[in-house]
Design an enzyme around this catalytic site. Sequence first.
Site, PDB file in Angstrom:
ATOM      1  N   LYS A  14      66.074 -34.186  84.553  1.00 33.45           N
ATOM      2  CA  LYS A  14      64.989 -34.978  85.148  1.00 33.45           C
ATOM      3  C   LYS A  14      65.223 -35.141  86.650  1.00 33.45           C
ATOM      4  O   LYS A  14      64.294 -35.024  87.453  1.00 33.45           O
ATOM      5  CB  LYS A  14      64.883 -36.335  84.437  1.00 33.45           C
ATOM      6  CG  LYS A  14      64.325 -36.197  83.033  1.00 33.45           C
ATOM      7  CD  LYS A  14      64.417 -37.472  82.200  1.00 33.45           C
ATOM      8  CE  LYS A  14      63.988 -37.177  80.761  1.00 33.45           C
ATOM      9  NZ  LYS A  14      64.178 -38.302  79.850  1.00 33.45           N
ATOM     10  N   GLN A  58      66.368 -44.518  80.136  1.00 37.57           N
ATOM     11  CA  GLN A  58      66.715 -43.409  79.236  1.00 37.57           C
ATOM     12  C   GLN A  58      67.236 -43.943  77.899  1.00 37.57           C
ATOM     13  O   GLN A  58      68.187 -44.722  77.868  1.00 37.57           O
ATOM     14  CB  GLN A  58      67.779 -42.511  79.888  1.00 37.57           C
ATOM     15  CG  GLN A  58      68.181 -41.326  79.038  1.00 37.57           C
ATOM     16  CD  GLN A  58      67.057 -40.311  78.827  1.00 37.57           C
ATOM     17  OE1 GLN A  58      66.470 -39.824  79.780  1.00 37.57           O
ATOM     18  NE2 GLN A  58      66.741 -40.015  77.573  1.00 37.57           N
ATOM     19  N   ASP A  81      57.260 -43.392  81.427  1.00 36.54           N
ATOM     20  CA  ASP A  81      57.575 -42.828  80.109  1.00 36.54           C
ATOM     21  C   ASP A  81      56.467 -43.171  79.106  1.00 36.54           C
ATOM     22  O   ASP A  81      56.425 -42.618  78.009  1.00 36.54           O
ATOM     23  CB  ASP A  81      58.910 -43.393  79.589  1.00 36.54           C
ATOM     24  CG  ASP A  81      59.937 -42.295  79.331  1.00 36.54           C
ATOM     25  OD1 ASP A  81      59.516 -41.138  79.154  1.00 36.54           O
ATOM     26  OD2 ASP A  81      61.136 -42.607  79.297  1.00 36.54           O
TER      27      ASP A  81
END
Length: 254
Positions: A14, A58, A81
Amino acid sequence: MAKILQVQTYIASKEKACHEVGIISSVYRFDETVSEIKLLETIDFLNNDEDVDGFIVQLPLPKHIPVDKIIQRINPAKDVDGFHPINIGRMVLNLPSYLSATPYGIMQLIERYNIETEGKHCVILGRSNIVGTPMSILMSRKGYPGNCTVTLCHSKTENLKEICLQADILIAAIGQQEFVTADMVKQDAVVIDVGMHRIPSTETKSGYKLIGDVKFDEVAPKCSYITPVPGGVGLMTIVSLLKNTLKAAKKEIF
Ligand code: NAP
């Protein structure tokens, strides 16, 4: 250990992708013993920092951290997200929202490859909040990609193999290595493999390789389309994160 390495690989990919497209990114790393308060304070800091357009936490988090509380602390306008209940709720109602990154990536793949979805039977294996459940909403909603008849399967589903055999589009997100075998797949089906497992390998320099929830070699010959692991849904998840971040910077959603 393999799980930790896998998560580090996600984060590194990422970061690299952000760098490639010119998005400035920072990573805040914490020990496994990090407190809930510390994480919440970091989220508040990022929520309030005007230089930050979007951020993600995450997953998975250590067991002592309540995931829902952490996700709900993220400002929905910065939730690239797409996990915050406001974004999920807006997605369900077909209002502008950040779509959850992995389902959004799958929708983009379907669109780019012009895969027909209307009236098709889409079978989804797995009902997690981050993949299976949002995927079922997106594939059943009006429009393209969508207009599918969706069956959402989970660990209590009976006759799983028979249901899979009815799938025109089969999306595997159950977190079980090479679970989907050729005898579970209809001829010419579209198979999308979300699974990602890092396993020891003597074939690679790193000593590891990635495999999915689908037994690729035996399933691929039966499919009209199939996504590989690596190089399929994982890459598209990162693309979606970048797209959501761009939308956040342009204030397109909120
Ligand atoms: P998860 O939270 O572990 O959920 C797994 C789901 O599969 C659950 O709904 C579970 O049912 C169901 N399930 C487990 N075993 C089953 C079985 N034998 N038969 C039927 N259903 C079964 O999974 P997730 O977070 O969605 O992740 C799934 C996979 O995708 C993992 O391999 C993960 O690493 C990968 N992933 C990849 C990406 C990417 O970018 N490529 C992104 C996210 C996740 P119950 O609900 O009944 O427990």
